[in-house]
Design a protein around this motif. Structure first.
Motif, short mmCIF file in Angstrom:
data_model
loop_
_atom_site.label_atom_id
_atom_site.label_comp_id
_atom_site.label_asym_id
_atom_site.label_seq_id
_atom_site.Cartn_x
_atom_site.Cartn_y
_atom_site.Cartn_z
N THR A 161 3.38 -10.89 9.64
CA THR A 161 3.94 -12.16 10.10
C THR A 161 2.81 -13.07 10.59
O THR A 161 1.69 -12.62 10.85
N GLU A 162 3.10 -14.35 10.72
CA GLU A 162 2.08 -15.34 11.05
C GLU A 162 1.41 -15.10 12.40
O GLU A 162 0.26 -15.50 12.60
N ASN A 163 2.10 -14.47 13.33
CA ASN A 163 1.53 -14.27 14.66
C ASN A 163 0.66 -13.02 14.76
O ASN A 163 0.15 -12.70 15.83
N MET A 164 0.49 -12.31 13.67
CA MET A 164 -0.34 -11.09 13.69
C MET A 164 -1.81 -11.44 13.57
O MET A 164 -2.19 -12.51 13.09
N ALA A 165 -2.67 -10.48 13.96
CA ALA A 165 -4.12 -10.68 13.94
C ALA A 165 -4.63 -10.78 12.51
O ALA A 165 -4.00 -10.28 11.56
N SER A 166 -5.79 -11.41 12.36
CA SER A 166 -6.36 -11.63 11.02
C SER A 166 -6.67 -10.31 10.31
O SER A 166 -6.61 -10.23 9.08
N ILE A 167 -6.97 -9.28 11.09
CA ILE A 167 -7.30 -7.99 10.48
C ILE A 167 -6.10 -7.43 9.73
O ILE A 167 -6.25 -6.72 8.72
N GLU A 168 -4.89 -7.76 10.20
CA GLU A 168 -3.69 -7.29 9.51
C GLU A 168 -3.54 -7.97 8.15
O GLU A 168 -3.07 -7.36 7.19
N PHE A 169 -3.96 -9.24 8.05
CA PHE A 169 -3.91 -9.95 6.78
C PHE A 169 -4.98 -9.40 5.82
O PHE A 169 -4.74 -9.30 4.61
N GLU A 170 -6.13 -9.05 6.36
CA GLU A 170 -7.19 -8.45 5.53
C GLU A 170 -6.71 -7.10 4.98
O GLU A 170 -6.94 -6.77 3.81
N LYS A 171 -6.07 -6.34 5.85
CA LYS A 171 -5.54 -5.04 5.43
C LYS A 171 -4.46 -5.22 4.36
O LYS A 171 -4.42 -4.48 3.37
N TYR A 172 -3.62 -6.23 4.54
CA TYR A 172 -2.55 -6.50 3.57
C TYR A 172 -3.14 -6.92 2.22
O TYR A 172 -2.66 -6.48 1.17
N ASN A 173 -4.17 -7.76 2.25
CA ASN A 173 -4.81 -8.19 0.99
C ASN A 173 -5.37 -6.99 0.23
O ASN A 173 -5.24 -6.90 -1.00
N PHE A 174 -6.00 -6.08 0.97
CA PHE A 174 -6.53 -4.88 0.31
C PHE A 174 -5.40 -4.05 -0.28
O PHE A 174 -5.47 -3.58 -1.42
N ARG A 175 -4.35 -3.85 0.51
CA ARG A 175 -3.24 -3.00 0.06
C ARG A 175 -2.54 -3.59 -1.15
O ARG A 175 -2.14 -2.86 -2.06
N LYS A 176 -2.39 -4.92 -1.17
CA LYS A 176 -1.72 -5.55 -2.30
C LYS A 176 -2.59 -5.45 -3.55
O LYS A 176 -2.09 -5.18 -4.65
N ALA A 177 -3.90 -5.64 -3.38
CA ALA A 177 -4.81 -5.46 -4.52
C ALA A 177 -4.78 -4.01 -5.00
O ALA A 177 -4.80 -3.74 -6.21
N ALA A 178 -4.72 -3.08 -4.05
CA ALA A 178 -4.68 -1.66 -4.41
C ALA A 178 -3.39 -1.34 -5.15
O ALA A 178 -3.40 -0.59 -6.13
N SER A 179 -2.27 -1.90 -4.70
CA SER A 179 -1.00 -1.63 -5.37
C SER A 179 -1.02 -2.14 -6.81
O SER A 179 -0.47 -1.51 -7.72
N MET A 180 -1.71 -3.27 -7.05
CA MET A 180 -1.86 -3.79 -8.41
C MET A 180 -2.73 -2.85 -9.25
O MET A 180 -2.47 -2.63 -10.43
N TYR A 181 -3.73 -2.28 -8.62
CA TYR A 181 -4.60 -1.31 -9.31
C TYR A 181 -3.77 -0.11 -9.78
O TYR A 181 -3.99 0.42 -10.87
N PHE A 182 -2.82 0.30 -8.94
CA PHE A 182 -2.00 1.46 -9.27
C PHE A 182 -0.76 1.10 -10.09
O PHE A 182 0.14 1.92 -10.24
N GLY A 183 -0.72 -0.14 -10.60
CA GLY A 183 0.31 -0.49 -11.57
C GLY A 183 1.48 -1.31 -11.08
O GLY A 183 2.41 -1.56 -11.85
N VAL A 184 1.46 -1.75 -9.81
CA VAL A 184 2.57 -2.57 -9.31
C VAL A 184 2.37 -4.01 -9.78
O VAL A 184 1.29 -4.59 -9.62
N ALA A 185 3.42 -4.61 -10.35
CA ALA A 185 3.34 -5.99 -10.84
C ALA A 185 4.02 -6.93 -9.85
O ALA A 185 5.06 -6.60 -9.27
N TYR A 186 3.41 -8.10 -9.64
CA TYR A 186 3.97 -9.11 -8.75
C TYR A 186 4.30 -10.37 -9.57
O TYR A 186 3.54 -10.74 -10.46
N PRO A 187 5.41 -11.04 -9.25
CA PRO A 187 5.78 -12.24 -10.00
C PRO A 187 4.83 -13.40 -9.80
O PRO A 187 4.57 -14.18 -10.70
#
Length: 225
Positions: A161-187
């Motif tokens: 959420t918007e009120n979370m620390a920047s490190i949480e957004f960095e972690k999310y960016n990594f996780r989303k990139a990782a999920s794409m690596y493992f075959g998850v498709a995003y619209p």
């Protein structure tokens, strides 16, 4: 309501596991010296059991898989049916019931790899870890949260959420990139600072070649007639 019940059930299971740790170590302490089996001391077993270093997080494991870390050896300790349904890339199946079999020893007792034990949660992989650690096996780790945590963080990461620390957004960016690596498709088109190449499933490979740990030779007794 359902989530609360699930949390209570999992918490209860982990409490039982912690009690097993204590009883196992305590019981070994009470055994006479001549009855104790080979392996590490009960004191060291108990210390290792409560060390946070024995766990590896899903983020750490995903990063090492993406970077093709050659020192990883992933061991799925679930039953064969669960393994065939879904597992981690290039994992080897050694069900918990077969952990102590002779054929499993080369994969569990060796120095060439970091052995990562995993199951659906921590319960069965923790049990496998206890058995192997009692025998003095090294380089053993448990995937924290198991495949359930892998799915919730790497395959299906939750956007902060918007009120979370920047490190949480960095972690999310990594996780989303990782999920794409493992075959998850995003619209939507996702642009990230640290992009990773898409994981392309390979044909089933032969089990990773492992070199059994060499046993120390017993020195011959001196003297005699």
């Amino acid at each position: 309501m359902l989530n609360r019940k699930l949390v209570k059930v999992l918490s209860f299971r982990y409490v039982i596991l912690a009690v097993v740790f204590v009883i196992l170590a305590g019981g070994l302490l009470l055994l006479p010296k001549h009855e104790k089996q080979e392996g590490i001391s009960p004191e060291n077993l108990l210390a290792n059991a409560f060390s946070p270093e024995r766990y590896i997080t899903t983020d750490e494991l995903a990063d090492r898989i993406i970077n093709q870390d050659p020192s990883l050896l992933l061991l799925d300790v679930r039953d064969e049916s669960s393994f065939k349904t879904y597992t981690l890339p290039n994992a080897i199946n050694i069900p918990l019931s077969k952990v102590l079999e002779e054929d499993s020893q080369p994969y569990l007792n060796q120095n060439a790899f970091d052995v990562i034990l995993f199951s659906n949660d921590n319960f069965h992989s923790d049990q496998a870890w206890i058995l192997c650690n009692r025998l003095g096996y090294k380089n053993l780790h448990v995937l924290k949260g198991g495949l359930n945590e892998w799915y919730n963080t790497i395959i299906n990461p939750k956007k902060p959420t918007e009120n979370m620390a920047s490190i949480e957004f960095e972690k999310y960016n990594f996780r989303k990139a990782a999920s794409m690596y493992f075959g998850v498709a995003y619209p939507e088109k996702v642009v990230q600072k640290a992009e990773v190449k898409k994981y392309v499933p390979k044909q089933p490979e032969a089990p990773k070649k492992v070199v059994p740990k060499k046993k120390k030779k017993k020195m011959p007794l001196e003297g005699g007639c």
